[in-house]
Design a protein around this motif. Structure first.
Motif, PDB file in Angstrom:
ATOM      1  N   ASN A  16       0.849  -1.182   0.058  1.00  0.00           N
ATOM      2  CA  ASN A  16       0.061  -0.095  -0.147  1.00  0.00           C
ATOM      3  C   ASN A  16       1.109   1.301   0.022  1.00  0.00           C
ATOM      4  O   ASN A  16       2.061   1.107  -0.372  1.00  0.00           O
ATOM      5  N   TYR A  89      -4.362  -1.031   5.051  1.00  0.00           N
ATOM      6  CA  TYR A  89      -4.588   0.605   5.019  1.00  0.00           C
ATOM      7  C   TYR A  89      -5.033   0.753   6.619  1.00  0.00           C
ATOM      8  O   TYR A  89      -5.064   0.040   7.516  1.00  0.00           O
ATOM      9  N   ALA A  91      -7.974   3.497   8.601  1.00  0.00           N
ATOM     10  CA  ALA A  91      -9.301   3.765   8.395  1.00  0.00           C
ATOM     11  C   ALA A  91      -9.563   5.129   7.823  1.00  0.00           C
ATOM     12  O   ALA A  91     -10.324   5.845   8.452  1.00  0.00           O
ATOM     13  N   ASN A  93     -10.325   7.567   4.464  1.00  0.00           N
ATOM     14  CA  ASN A  93     -10.777   7.269   2.996  1.00  0.00           C
ATOM     15  C   ASN A  93      -9.828   7.028   2.121  1.00  0.00           C
ATOM     16  O   ASN A  93      -9.796   6.216   1.262  1.00  0.00           O
ATOM     17  N   SER A  95      -6.437   5.971   2.039  1.00  0.00           N
ATOM     18  CA  SER A  95      -5.853   4.768   2.183  1.00  0.00           C
ATOM     19  C   SER A  95      -6.681   3.432   1.634  1.00  0.00           C
ATOM     20  O   SER A  95      -6.437   2.554   1.311  1.00  0.00           O
ATOM     21  N   PHE A  96      -8.035   3.464   2.172  1.00  0.00           N
ATOM     22  CA  PHE A  96      -8.959   2.601   2.052  1.00  0.00           C
ATOM     23  C   PHE A  96      -9.256   2.508   0.473  1.00  0.00           C
ATOM     24  O   PHE A  96      -9.448   1.528  -0.064  1.00  0.00           O
ATOM     25  N   THR A  99      -6.838   0.888  -1.984  1.00  0.00           N
ATOM     26  CA  THR A  99      -6.692  -0.761  -1.511  1.00  0.00           C
ATOM     27  C   THR A  99      -7.241  -1.451  -2.986  1.00  0.00           C
ATOM     28  O   THR A  99      -6.720  -2.230  -3.452  1.00  0.00           O
ATOM     29  N   GLU A 120      -6.696  -4.004   8.126  1.00  0.00           N
ATOM     30  CA  GLU A 120      -6.734  -2.553   8.606  1.00  0.00           C
ATOM     31  C   GLU A 120      -5.917  -2.520   9.910  1.00  0.00           C
ATOM     32  O   GLU A 120      -5.627  -3.361  10.661  1.00  0.00           O
ATOM     33  N   ARG A 129     -11.563   7.487  12.385  1.00  0.00           N
ATOM     34  CA  ARG A 129     -11.923   6.649  11.515  1.00  0.00           C
ATOM     35  C   ARG A 129     -12.864   7.434  10.682  1.00  0.00           C
ATOM     36  O   ARG A 129     -13.965   7.917  11.019  1.00  0.00           O
ATOM     37  N   VAL A 131     -13.939   5.162   7.954  1.00  0.00           N
ATOM     38  CA  VAL A 131     -14.191   3.801   7.140  1.00  0.00           C
ATOM     39  C   VAL A 131     -14.655   2.822   8.252  1.00  0.00           C
ATOM     40  O   VAL A 131     -13.859   2.641   9.002  1.00  0.00           O
ATOM     41  N   ALA A 136     -15.704  -2.038   5.086  1.00  0.00           N
ATOM     42  CA  ALA A 136     -14.216  -2.757   4.924  1.00  0.00           C
ATOM     43  C   ALA A 136     -14.701  -4.175   4.680  1.00  0.00           C
ATOM     44  O   ALA A 136     -14.240  -5.013   3.702  1.00  0.00           O
ATOM     45  N   LYS A 139     -16.477  -4.503   1.347  1.00  0.00           N
ATOM     46  CA  LYS A 139     -15.484  -4.379   0.206  1.00  0.00           C
ATOM     47  C   LYS A 139     -14.788  -5.623   0.072  1.00  0.00           C
ATOM     48  O   LYS A 139     -14.471  -6.042  -1.205  1.00  0.00           O
TER      49      LYS A 139
END
Length: 171
Positions: A16, A89, A91, A93, A95-96, A99, A120, A129, A131, A136, A139
């Motif tokens: 990442n 990642y 939490a 937005n 970095s999430f 992914t 995470e 946080r 996300v 998660a 997704k």
């Protein structure tokens, strides 16, 4: 005399963007402690650890990749012969969202049967946080990857995560 069997080896590659704490997860697993100082990974670092399980001993080779854009072109060569690819990642937005692009890149380079795990980190930063765990998990399900939570600083789920990663591959 019984022949000595070779120690089973598994290559795990962590991917990442920069400053996502991939290194913290790996070093906490290897040394069983958290290092507060930040050291950017340059290129790639490789560490290994022998894991003693109930019925076998295995060697995990952990590849910690740099998150800088200039290192991206090397990623295909790092992941090519890996057993498991771990996309880490926090939490937030950004970095999430990133992914998805990492998972797509892994699937482009490798066959579809590669094991990909979405992890995470920094679960202690509840106030930051952006996300939810439910997002998660959804997704991960949509992308057909596994999902786990860790906190390298507190050591939460670190050993469990690596045991689960091994068992994902072995079964």
């Amino acid at each position: 005399m019984t022949p000595v069997s070779a120690l089973a080896k598994y290559k795990l590659v962590f991917l990442n963007d920069q400053s996502i704490s991939k290194t913290s997860i790996i070093t906490h697993f290897i040394y069983d402690k958290f290092d507060n100082t930040y050291h950017a990974t340059i290129g790639i670092d490789s560490l290994s650890k022998t894991m003693y399980l109930e019925d076998r001993t295995v060697r995990l080779q952990l590849w910690d990749t740099a998150g800088q854009e200039r290192s991206r072109s090397l990623i295909p060569s790092y992941i090519r012969d890996s057993s498991i690819v771990v996309i880490v990642y926090v939490a937030s937005n950004k970095s999430f969202l990133n992914t998805s692009k990492w998972i797509e890149e892994v699937r482009t380079e490798m066959s579809s049967d590669v094991i990909i795990v979405l992890v995470e980190n920094k679960t202690d930063l509840v106030d930051k946080r952006q996300v939810s765990i439910e997002e998660a998990e959804a997704k991960a399900k949509d992308l057909s990857v596994m999902f786990m939570e860790t906190n390298a600083k507190a050591g939460f789920n670190i050993k469990v995560c690596f045991r689960n990663l091994y068992f994902l591959h072995a079964h």
